[in-house]
Design a protein around this motif. Sequence first.
Motif, short mmCIF file in Angstrom:
data_model
loop_
_atom_site.label_atom_id
_atom_site.label_comp_id
_atom_site.label_asym_id
_atom_site.label_seq_id
_atom_site.Cartn_x
_atom_site.Cartn_y
_atom_site.Cartn_z
N ASP A 57 3.86 10.82 -6.11
CA ASP A 57 5.00 11.09 -7.38
C ASP A 57 4.44 11.63 -8.71
OD1 ASP A 57 6.96 10.23 -5.63
OD2 ASP A 57 7.28 8.32 -6.62
N ALA A 58 3.29 10.90 -8.77
CA ALA A 58 2.39 11.24 -10.34
C ALA A 58 1.97 12.64 -10.08
CB ALA A 58 1.48 10.37 -10.43
N LEU A 59 1.33 12.67 -8.91
CA LEU A 59 0.60 14.14 -8.69
C LEU A 59 1.59 15.08 -8.37
CD1 LEU A 59 -2.25 12.93 -6.14
CD2 LEU A 59 -2.48 13.85 -8.33
N THR A 60 2.61 15.03 -7.89
CA THR A 60 3.84 15.79 -7.65
C THR A 60 4.20 16.35 -9.24
OG1 THR A 60 4.48 14.98 -5.55
CG2 THR A 60 6.15 16.41 -6.80
N ALA A 61 4.47 15.42 -10.07
CA ALA A 61 4.74 15.82 -11.53
C ALA A 61 3.89 16.50 -12.06
CB ALA A 61 5.26 14.39 -12.17
N GLN A 62 2.48 16.13 -11.82
CA GLN A 62 1.52 16.91 -12.34
C GLN A 62 1.28 18.19 -12.11
OE1 GLN A 62 -2.53 15.20 -11.79
NE2 GLN A 62 -3.47 16.22 -13.26
N LEU A 63 1.37 18.55 -10.74
CA LEU A 63 1.46 19.73 -10.02
C LEU A 63 2.74 20.74 -10.83
CD1 LEU A 63 0.44 22.16 -8.07
CD2 LEU A 63 2.05 20.93 -6.33
N LYS A 64 3.87 20.24 -10.69
CA LYS A 64 4.90 20.80 -11.39
C LYS A 64 4.75 21.11 -12.83
CE LYS A 64 10.09 20.29 -12.18
NZ LYS A 64 11.26 19.27 -11.98
N GLU A 65 4.07 20.14 -13.69
CA GLU A 65 3.60 20.71 -14.98
C GLU A 65 2.66 21.82 -15.20
OE1 GLU A 65 1.34 18.35 -18.38
OE2 GLU A 65 2.92 16.85 -17.34
N LYS B 212 0.82 -1.45 0.03
CA LYS B 212 -0.14 -0.11 0.02
C LYS B 212 0.84 1.12 0.01
CE LYS B 212 -3.92 -1.97 2.25
NZ LYS B 212 -4.86 -2.23 3.62
N GLN B 213 1.92 1.14 0.59
CA GLN B 213 2.81 2.11 1.11
C GLN B 213 3.37 2.57 -0.47
OE1 GLN B 213 6.04 1.98 3.67
NE2 GLN B 213 7.00 4.01 2.99
N LEU B 214 3.91 1.69 -1.22
CA LEU B 214 4.37 1.88 -2.76
C LEU B 214 3.36 2.32 -3.57
CD1 LEU B 214 6.65 -1.57 -2.76
CD2 LEU B 214 7.45 1.03 -2.65
N ALA C 134 3.49 6.17 -5.29
CA ALA C 134 3.55 6.09 -6.61
C ALA C 134 2.38 7.28 -7.05
CB ALA C 134 3.13 4.95 -7.47
N GLN C 135 1.51 7.15 -6.41
CA GLN C 135 0.32 8.28 -6.66
C GLN C 135 0.86 9.78 -6.42
OE1 GLN C 135 -2.77 7.04 -4.09
NE2 GLN C 135 -3.92 5.94 -5.96
#
Length: 87
Positions: free
Chosen positions: A73-81, A64-66, A70-71
């Motif tokens: 990380d994906a949201l952080t990348a989306q926010l950066k974009e 569950k932690q992994l 991953a979620q």
Amino acid sequence: MAEEKRRFKIQIGNKTYTIVGAASAAHMQAVSRVVNDQLTQIKAAGNLSTETAATLLAINTASKQLKLQAQVDALTAQLKELKSEVQ
């Protein structure tokens, strides 16, 4: 400034553990409740020793932690974009 660490005694199964950390008492009570609930569910699924049930609980928790990381990380990348698009 470093967070103040406190000692907490929590009951997991039939054993008492002393945990040291910066979490609140309410957080540690919630952690204890979740662990006990999940341990009970795993043990009810079969004739498992406490050690085996605890190992399966640890595997489930790590999985569950992994997935959550991953979620994040994906949201952080989306926010950066999105931030770069706004600028």
